[in-house]
Each structure stands twice: as structure tokens, then as C-alpha cells.
Motif scaffolding. Structure first.
Motif, mmCIF file in Angstrom:
data_model
loop_
_atom_site.group_PDB
_atom_site.id
_atom_site.type_symbol
_atom_site.label_atom_id
_atom_site.label_comp_id
_atom_site.label_asym_id
_atom_site.label_seq_id
_atom_site.Cartn_x
_atom_site.Cartn_y
_atom_site.Cartn_z
ATOM 1 N N PRO A 192 0.819 -1.205 0.000
ATOM 2 C CA PRO A 192 0.000 0.000 0.000
ATOM 3 C C PRO A 192 0.859 1.263 0.000
ATOM 4 O O PRO A 192 1.919 1.302 0.635
ATOM 5 N N VAL A 193 0.395 2.284 -0.708
ATOM 6 C CA VAL A 193 1.076 3.580 -0.743
ATOM 7 C C VAL A 193 0.101 4.673 -0.310
ATOM 8 O O VAL A 193 0.378 5.440 0.602
ATOM 9 N N ASN A 194 -1.035 4.785 -0.998
ATOM 10 C CA ASN A 194 -2.089 5.745 -0.665
ATOM 11 C C ASN A 194 -1.593 7.179 -0.550
ATOM 12 O O ASN A 194 -1.845 7.867 0.438
ATOM 13 N N LYS A 195 -0.891 7.632 -1.597
ATOM 14 C CA LYS A 195 -0.370 8.998 -1.634
ATOM 15 C C LYS A 195 -0.638 9.612 -3.004
ATOM 16 O O LYS A 195 -0.666 8.905 -4.014
ATOM 17 N N ILE A 196 -0.815 10.930 -3.012
ATOM 18 C CA ILE A 196 -1.059 11.654 -4.258
ATOM 19 C C ILE A 196 0.254 11.842 -5.009
ATOM 20 O O ILE A 196 1.256 12.292 -4.436
ATOM 21 N N ILE A 197 0.238 11.487 -6.295
ATOM 22 C CA ILE A 197 1.420 11.664 -7.144
ATOM 23 C C ILE A 197 1.493 13.130 -7.553
ATOM 24 O O ILE A 197 0.634 13.635 -8.271
ATOM 25 N N LYS A 198 2.518 13.798 -7.066
ATOM 26 C CA LYS A 198 2.712 15.224 -7.342
ATOM 27 C C LYS A 198 3.530 15.433 -8.615
ATOM 28 O O LYS A 198 3.284 16.354 -9.384
#
Length: 188
Positions: free
Chosen positions: A95-101
């Protein structure tokens, strides 16, 4: 002089552009055994789509001989298409669950000289770095030319952990020498 360009193409760059602003939910790959290098495929799942990053063999001219060369690619796919290339292997999901900036595409420019004259001009995609809003990163780096392995890394400033370009110049003998530089293509 022989010119080869196996960087990500426009379709692949478009796939990467589509990832910006999405949530990277998880990645999926074969289990890590002795290192974080996995065989041939890493799946990326965002909240909008799924993608395969592959590093597969193609036969091509590799500095004067037809060789099996691993080529790094990305493609949009269905979630069900992300499967291990090893029969019977069950992939792990991280799992990562982060917004790709931002996404950095890492390209290498390799030049080989024979008797002082340039014989080969090669461009290839070495890897990719996903940058998240919290300053953490996820990288995928293809290994050396004949290896189908992809190294997966998490942390910060991951480009500094990529294989140094100086290693390309070390393996040449006799009348041959090689030079390698990198470029970073930023997608945001």
C-alpha cells in the motif's frame, strides 16, 4: 554510427502524465528475496487506472552483436493483467495511498567510441521516480542491459541511489571506451 532510442515513447509519456494528481493506491510485484529487485514486472494501481512497468528482453544490435537486451516499458492495463511472470508465484501488494505530485523519468545517453570515433549513440529509459506530496518517493530502476530485473525503492532523493553512470565507462577494453550521462524529464 549506429543510433538507438529505446526511451519511453509518446504513448508511454502520456500514461505517466495521466498519473499526475491521482492517488497511487498500491504497487504489486514479486516478493522481495535477497534484494528489492523483482523479475520483469511491477504493477501500479492509482485511483483512476492500473499500469504495468515491464523490463523485457528484445533482440537488438548491442554494440556490434545481436544480443538480448532488456527494455523498460509502461502501459495502461486492467488490474487483472498484472500477474507475475514466474509460474505459480504470488505477487505482494504494497500500500502507498499517496497523491502523485510529480514523476521524474530518468533517461541515459550512452556513447561508445572505437579508436576515438563514436560508433554508437544510445538513448534509454533507466527508470522512473514517483514523487508524493509528503516528499517521499517510489522508484523503479531497470538493471543492467541483459537483466530483466527491476529494482523497487522507497524513501527520499531516490535518484541518488540509482546505479552510477560511471559504471558504464568501466567495462570497455582495447580500442573501445564508453561515456554515459543522465537526463531527468520532469512530468507534473
Amino acid at each position: 554510427m549506429k543510433y538507438v532510442d529505446i526511451r519511453f515513447n509518446e504513448k508511454e509519456i502520456s500514461c505517466i502524465r495521466d498519473m499526475i494528481g491521482t492517488i497511487l493506491i498500491k504497487y504489486k510485484c514479486d516478493p522481495f528475496e535477497y534484494s528489492t529487485a523483482v523479475y520483469g514486472i511491477v504493477g501500479i494501481y492509482t485511483d483512476k487506472a492500473s499500469y504495468t512497468f515491464t523490463n523485457l528482453i528484445q533482440t537488438m544490435d548491442y554494440y556490434g552483436a545481436n544480443e538480448d537486451v532488456a527494455v523498460f516499458r509502461v502501459d495502461k492495463c486492467s488490474a487483472l493483467e498484472i500477474k507475475s511472470f514466474i509460474t505459480g508465484n504470488t505477487m505482494i501488494e504494497v500500500p502507498v495511498n499517496k497523491i502523485i505530485k510529480e514523476v521524474d523519468i530518468i533517461n541515459e545517453h550512452q556513447k561508445v567510441f572505437e579508436h576515438g570515433n563514436q560508433a554508437y549513440d544510445i538513448w534509454l529509459t533507466r527508470g522512473i521516480v514517483f514523487k508524493f506530496e509528503d516528499s517521499t518517493e517510489l522508484s523503479l530502476e531497470k538493471n543492467i542491459w541483459f537483466s530483466e530485473m527491476i529494482t523497487v525503492d522507497k524513501g527520499e532523493q531516490l535518484l541518488s541511489r540509482f546505479t552510477p553512470v560511471e559504471e558504464f565507462a568501466e567495462d570497455w577494453e582495447g580500442d573501445f571506451c564508453g561515456k554515459c550521462t543522465r537526463e531527468v524529464v520532469k512530468i507534473f
